[in-house]
Every structure is written in C-alpha cells, then in structure tokens.
Design an enzyme around this catalytic site. Structure first.
Site, PDB file in Angstrom:
ATOM      1  N   ASP A 177      -6.947  -1.393  -4.663  1.00 32.00           N
ATOM      2  CA  ASP A 177      -8.043  -1.105  -3.730  1.00 32.00           C
ATOM      3  C   ASP A 177      -9.029  -0.124  -4.345  1.00 32.00           C
ATOM      4  O   ASP A 177     -10.253  -0.259  -4.184  1.00 32.00           O
ATOM      5  CB  ASP A 177      -7.500  -0.525  -2.424  1.00 32.00           C
ATOM      6  CG  ASP A 177      -6.593  -1.480  -1.679  1.00 32.00           C
ATOM      7  OD1 ASP A 177      -6.706  -2.703  -1.883  1.00 32.00           O
ATOM      8  OD2 ASP A 177      -5.756  -0.996  -0.894  1.00 32.00           O
ATOM      9  N   ASP A 185       0.858  -1.188   0.000  1.00 30.41           N
ATOM     10  CA  ASP A 185       0.000   0.000   0.000  1.00 30.41           C
ATOM     11  C   ASP A 185       0.890   1.233   0.000  1.00 30.41           C
ATOM     12  O   ASP A 185       2.017   1.188   0.523  1.00 30.41           O
ATOM     13  CB  ASP A 185      -0.902   0.012   1.236  1.00 30.41           C
ATOM     14  CG  ASP A 185      -2.009  -1.024   1.164  1.00 30.41           C
ATOM     15  OD1 ASP A 185      -2.405  -1.400   0.047  1.00 30.41           O
ATOM     16  OD2 ASP A 185      -2.495  -1.451   2.227  1.00 30.41           O
TER      17      ASP A 185
END
Length: 168
Positions: free
Chosen positions: A133, A117
């Site tokens: 995402d 991330d």
C-alpha cells in the site's frame, strides 16, 4: 533499463511478501505490538488484519472485481512504463513502485482471498495497511508531483518557445 525496472519490481514484491509472511508468523495471534512509541504516545503499531476489500476496506468481499481491476491497472501501467517516450527517473520510479505494490497485493488476493495488512497508525484513528500500500500511494504521489512540476514545466517551455518562434 528494462532489466533494472523488472529487477526492482521483483525485489520490491519480494520485500512486500516477506513482510506479510512475518506478519502472519508473528502477528496472527491478534495481539497488537508497539512499533513506534514516545512515552505514552503511540505513533505506529503492528496488528494483523485480513482485508477482503481495497483501501479502507472498500469493496469488501468483491474479490474477483478487485482482482480484475487490479490486473487491468497493472497491465496498462506496465504497458505505459515500457512504452513511455521520456524515461525520466522520477516517472520510471513512480510506476515501478505502483506496479510493485499492485502485484504484491494481487498475489495475496489471488492466493488467499484477502490482503494481509499489519501497519497500524495509532496517533489517530486510521487504516491498517502494508508495504505494498505504501508503494502504491508513494508511487501515485510521486507521479503527480512529476506531472505537475517536471512534465508541466516541459510543456510550458515548449509552448513558450513555439510562441516566441512564431512571433519573430
């Protein structure tokens, strides 16, 4: 149509993996970087994070459970996408985005044991996330909008039409 869908999935997964590669190369030093800032007001930044869980780090450390659930969801979604009777562009696009994001994060989880991330919302305390995402969330929202406002209207018209036909 199937070729276009598969091509789009390959491109979106490739973009996701490229962004994650850039995050590993340029952000793994742990130093946060500004992305969008207005004066002293931070909006969005870049920060490397290894997420061993799912959304908001839920199920952290449950690698095989997350791999299994993701794989099942992807198989069911792909089956539905390629078997859907009404190939409305919005429905097709939403499933293409959802599947692409799922594959992107699944690749990370299988290869690394975590998902990379890197996008950090700074204007309020929020999660750190990635392109995959975004694809998953936008795909789900788009499909909900499709169900409520497009598919739902078709059902209403069909029910009203058959009720009127029976009355005459």
């Amino acid at each position: 149509m199937v070729f276009v869908i598969i091509f789009a999935i390959v491109i979106l997964v490739g973009v996701d993996q490229w962004f994650k590669h850039l995050a590993v190369v340029y952000l793994s030093d742990g130093v946060p970087k500004d992305l969008i800032k207005f004066g002293d007001f931070d909006v969005l930044g870049l920060l490397y994070c290894e997420n061993t869980g799912a959304a908001f780090s839920s199920f952290s450390g449950q690698r095989w459970l997350l791999i299994g659930v993701t794989a099942i969801m992807l198989i069911l979604s792909a089956f539905y996408l390629f078997k859907m009777k009404d190939r409305h562009p919005m429905a097709v696009t939403s499933f293409t985005m959802f599947i692409s994001g799922g594959i992107g994060n699944l690749i990370d989880r299988i290869a690394n044991g975590y998902v990379v991330d890197y996008l950090e919302v700074r204007m309020f305390n929020f999660a750190i996330f990635n392109f995959a995402d975004i694809l998953v969330v936008c795909g789900v929202i788009m499909y909900i909008v499709y169900l409520l406002f497009i598919e739902g209207r078709k059902s209403d018209k069909t029910e009203n039409g058959s009720a009127e036909d029976g009355a005459s």
